[in-house]
Design a protein around this motif. Structure first.
Motif, mmCIF file in Angstrom:
data_model
loop_
_atom_site.group_PDB
_atom_site.id
_atom_site.type_symbol
_atom_site.label_atom_id
_atom_site.label_comp_id
_atom_site.label_asym_id
_atom_site.label_seq_id
_atom_site.Cartn_x
_atom_site.Cartn_y
_atom_site.Cartn_z
ATOM 1 N N LEU A 1 0.832 -1.207 0.000
ATOM 2 C CA LEU A 1 0.000 0.000 0.000
ATOM 3 C C LEU A 1 0.865 1.256 0.000
ATOM 4 O O LEU A 1 0.352 2.372 0.089
ATOM 5 C CB LEU A 1 -0.932 -0.013 1.214
ATOM 6 N N GLY A 2 2.169 1.048 -0.085
ATOM 7 C CA GLY A 2 3.096 2.174 -0.160
ATOM 8 C C GLY A 2 3.647 2.612 1.176
ATOM 9 O O GLY A 2 4.453 3.550 1.238
ATOM 10 N N THR A 3 3.251 1.960 2.254
ATOM 11 C CA THR A 3 3.771 2.327 3.571
ATOM 12 C C THR A 3 5.250 1.933 3.662
ATOM 13 O O THR A 3 5.610 0.793 3.308
ATOM 14 C CB THR A 3 2.969 1.594 4.674
ATOM 15 N N PRO A 4 6.109 2.835 4.108
ATOM 16 C CA PRO A 4 7.561 2.565 4.092
ATOM 17 C C PRO A 4 8.005 1.690 5.256
ATOM 18 O O PRO A 4 8.656 2.151 6.190
ATOM 19 C CB PRO A 4 8.172 3.968 4.169
ATOM 20 N N VAL A 5 7.669 0.426 5.182
ATOM 21 C CA VAL A 5 7.966 -0.510 6.275
ATOM 22 C C VAL A 5 8.950 -1.601 5.883
ATOM 23 O O VAL A 5 9.245 -2.496 6.678
ATOM 24 C CB VAL A 5 6.662 -1.174 6.808
ATOM 25 N N ARG A 6 9.465 -1.545 4.658
ATOM 26 C CA ARG A 6 10.378 -2.608 4.233
ATOM 27 C C ARG A 6 11.717 -2.490 4.976
ATOM 28 O O ARG A 6 12.010 -1.467 5.585
ATOM 29 C CB ARG A 6 10.605 -2.552 2.716
ATOM 30 N N TYR A 7 12.503 -3.538 4.894
ATOM 31 C CA TYR A 7 13.765 -3.573 5.642
ATOM 32 C C TYR A 7 14.640 -2.367 5.341
ATOM 33 O O TYR A 7 15.371 -1.886 6.200
ATOM 34 C CB TYR A 7 14.512 -4.885 5.355
ATOM 35 N N ASP A 8 14.547 -1.864 4.113
ATOM 36 C CA ASP A 8 15.397 -0.726 3.726
ATOM 37 C C ASP A 8 14.693 0.621 3.894
ATOM 38 O O ASP A 8 15.186 1.643 3.425
ATOM 39 C CB ASP A 8 15.866 -0.899 2.272
ATOM 40 N N GLY A 9 13.545 0.595 4.551
ATOM 41 C CA GLY A 9 12.821 1.831 4.817
ATOM 42 C C GLY A 9 11.959 2.316 3.667
ATOM 43 O O GLY A 9 11.445 3.440 3.711
ATOM 44 N N SER A 10 11.766 1.478 2.669
ATOM 45 C CA SER A 10 10.939 1.872 1.532
ATOM 46 C C SER A 10 9.582 1.164 1.585
ATOM 47 O O SER A 10 9.357 0.269 2.411
ATOM 48 C CB SER A 10 11.633 1.495 0.210
ATOM 49 N N GLY A 11 8.670 1.600 0.738
ATOM 50 C CA GLY A 11 7.444 0.860 0.487
ATOM 51 C C GLY A 11 7.550 0.233 -0.887
ATOM 52 O O GLY A 11 8.537 0.428 -1.592
ATOM 53 N N GLN A 12 6.561 -0.534 -1.282
ATOM 54 C CA GLN A 12 6.560 -1.080 -2.645
ATOM 55 C C GLN A 12 5.118 -1.085 -3.129
ATOM 56 O O GLN A 12 4.489 -2.134 -3.242
ATOM 57 C CB GLN A 12 7.173 -2.470 -2.687
ATOM 58 N N LYS A 13 4.621 0.120 -3.376
ATOM 59 C CA LYS A 13 3.206 0.310 -3.673
ATOM 60 C C LYS A 13 2.773 -0.480 -4.912
ATOM 61 O O LYS A 13 3.408 -0.399 -5.962
ATOM 62 C CB LYS A 13 2.930 1.801 -3.892
ATOM 63 N N LEU A 14 1.731 -1.235 -4.759
ATOM 64 C CA LEU A 14 1.146 -1.969 -5.881
ATOM 65 C C LEU A 14 0.108 -1.062 -6.533
ATOM 66 O O LEU A 14 -0.903 -0.715 -5.903
ATOM 67 C CB LEU A 14 0.480 -3.258 -5.379
ATOM 68 N N VAL A 15 0.392 -0.683 -7.764
ATOM 69 C CA VAL A 15 -0.539 0.187 -8.481
ATOM 70 C C VAL A 15 -1.495 -0.701 -9.267
ATOM 71 O O VAL A 15 -1.099 -1.362 -10.234
ATOM 72 C CB VAL A 15 0.227 1.150 -9.421
ATOM 73 N N HIS A 16 -2.733 -0.760 -8.810
ATOM 74 C CA HIS A 16 -3.742 -1.598 -9.455
ATOM 75 C C HIS A 16 -5.107 -0.996 -9.130
ATOM 76 O O HIS A 16 -5.379 -0.664 -7.968
ATOM 77 C CB HIS A 16 -3.655 -3.032 -8.911
ATOM 78 N N PRO A 17 -5.959 -0.844 -10.125
ATOM 79 C CA PRO A 17 -7.260 -0.196 -9.864
ATOM 80 C C PRO A 17 -8.077 -0.902 -8.791
ATOM 81 O O PRO A 17 -8.849 -0.267 -8.073
ATOM 82 C CB PRO A 17 -7.962 -0.226 -11.232
ATOM 83 N N GLN A 18 -7.896 -2.230 -8.667
ATOM 84 C CA GLN A 18 -8.680 -2.967 -7.672
ATOM 85 C C GLN A 18 -8.301 -2.557 -6.245
ATOM 86 O O GLN A 18 -9.143 -2.562 -5.347
ATOM 87 C CB GLN A 18 -8.477 -4.465 -7.863
ATOM 88 N N ILE A 19 -7.050 -2.194 -6.056
ATOM 89 C CA ILE A 19 -6.613 -1.734 -4.724
ATOM 90 C C ILE A 19 -7.384 -0.457 -4.365
ATOM 91 O O ILE A 19 -7.883 -0.311 -3.241
ATOM 92 C CB ILE A 19 -5.087 -1.462 -4.710
ATOM 93 N N THR A 20 -7.479 0.439 -5.315
ATOM 94 C CA THR A 20 -8.221 1.691 -5.080
ATOM 95 C C THR A 20 -9.676 1.388 -4.750
ATOM 96 O O THR A 20 -10.253 1.979 -3.829
ATOM 97 C CB THR A 20 -8.136 2.577 -6.340
ATOM 98 N N THR A 21 -10.254 0.447 -5.467
ATOM 99 C CA THR A 21 -11.654 0.068 -5.212
ATOM 100 C C THR A 21 -11.802 -0.510 -3.817
ATOM 101 O O THR A 21 -12.701 -0.120 -3.055
ATOM 102 C CB THR A 21 -12.118 -0.974 -6.258
ATOM 103 N N TRP A 22 -10.920 -1.432 -3.467
ATOM 104 C CA TRP A 22 -10.996 -2.045 -2.120
ATOM 105 C C TRP A 22 -10.813 -0.991 -1.037
ATOM 106 O O TRP A 22 -11.471 -1.048 0.001
ATOM 107 C CB TRP A 22 -9.926 -3.127 -1.979
ATOM 108 N N GLN A 23 -9.906 -0.055 -1.293
ATOM 109 C CA GLN A 23 -9.694 0.994 -0.283
ATOM 110 C C GLN A 23 -10.958 1.833 -0.102
ATOM 111 O O GLN A 23 -11.354 2.151 1.014
ATOM 112 C CB GLN A 23 -8.511 1.883 -0.688
ATOM 113 N N SER A 24 -11.618 2.156 -1.211
ATOM 114 C CA SER A 24 -12.844 2.968 -1.101
ATOM 115 C C SER A 24 -13.966 2.171 -0.448
ATOM 116 O O SER A 24 -14.859 2.736 0.189
ATOM 117 C CB SER A 24 -13.269 3.487 -2.481
ATOM 118 N N GLN A 25 -13.908 0.853 -0.567
ATOM 119 C CA GLN A 25 -14.921 -0.004 0.068
ATOM 120 C C GLN A 25 -14.581 -0.317 1.535
ATOM 121 O O GLN A 25 -15.394 -0.901 2.249
ATOM 122 C CB GLN A 25 -15.035 -1.327 -0.706
#
Ligand code: SF4
Length: 152
Positions: free
Chosen positions: A12-36
């Motif tokens: 989801l883009g939250t910077p929690v990875r071991y190196d302090g980064s995120g790895q945001k998955l860009v997919h329209p379904q994620i946006t839909t699920w978030q709005s739901q």
């Protein structure tokens, strides 16, 4: 009622990875699920008490060990237990987890040599959830997850 989905926080883009980064998955379904409001985010390694950034770790012989040789198995197992408790609390039956992570990997993990070599296997959290009848998908399996949810 709509199914809730446990999602690796880093996807989801939250910077929690071991190196302090995120790895945001860009997919329209994620946006839909978030709005739901059906996404329940979690980083098992942070939930297990590890800091960010942290040393990269890999699974070897049923243990999780950093590239400095520190055994962090207890924290990884605690994070996995917390993920399972969260799923049970929210009645979650589906998880979308980050591939190749020693916690979240669904189909592959690194081989424990810290040389960047991937092998077939599951991360600690992914395995625990799968063993408890939660259907786990990686970010590379979005079509399969969407299909499985449509059949509920
Ligand atoms: S433990 Fe999972 S959620 Fe946390 S950073 Fe690693 S892959 Fe992402």
């Amino acid at each position: 009622m709509m199914e809730k989905i446990l999602v690796s926080s880093c996807l989801l883009g939250t910077p929690v990875r071991y190196d302090g980064s995120g790895q945001k998955l860009v997919h329209p379904q994620i946006t839909t699920w978030q709005s739901q409001g059906v996404i329940i985010p979690l980083c098992p390694e942070v939930a297990g008490g590890l800091s960010t950034p942290r040393a990269p770790a890999e699974i070897i012989h049923d243990k999780v060990v950093t590239n400095a040789g520190e055994d962090v198995t207890v924290a990884f197992k605690l994070g996995a237990q917390k993920a399972l408790q969260l799923c049970l609390h929210h009645n979650i039956r589906f998880a979308l987890l980050k591939e190749s992570s020693p916690s979240c990997g669904r189909n592959s993990i690194y081989d424990g040599s810290h040389r960047g070599i991937k092998v077939t296997g599951m991360g600690v959290t992914a395995a625990l959830l799968a063993n408890n009848d939660i259907k786990v998908f990686s970010e590379q399996q979005m079509p399969a997850l969407i299909k499985a949810l449509a059949q509920c």
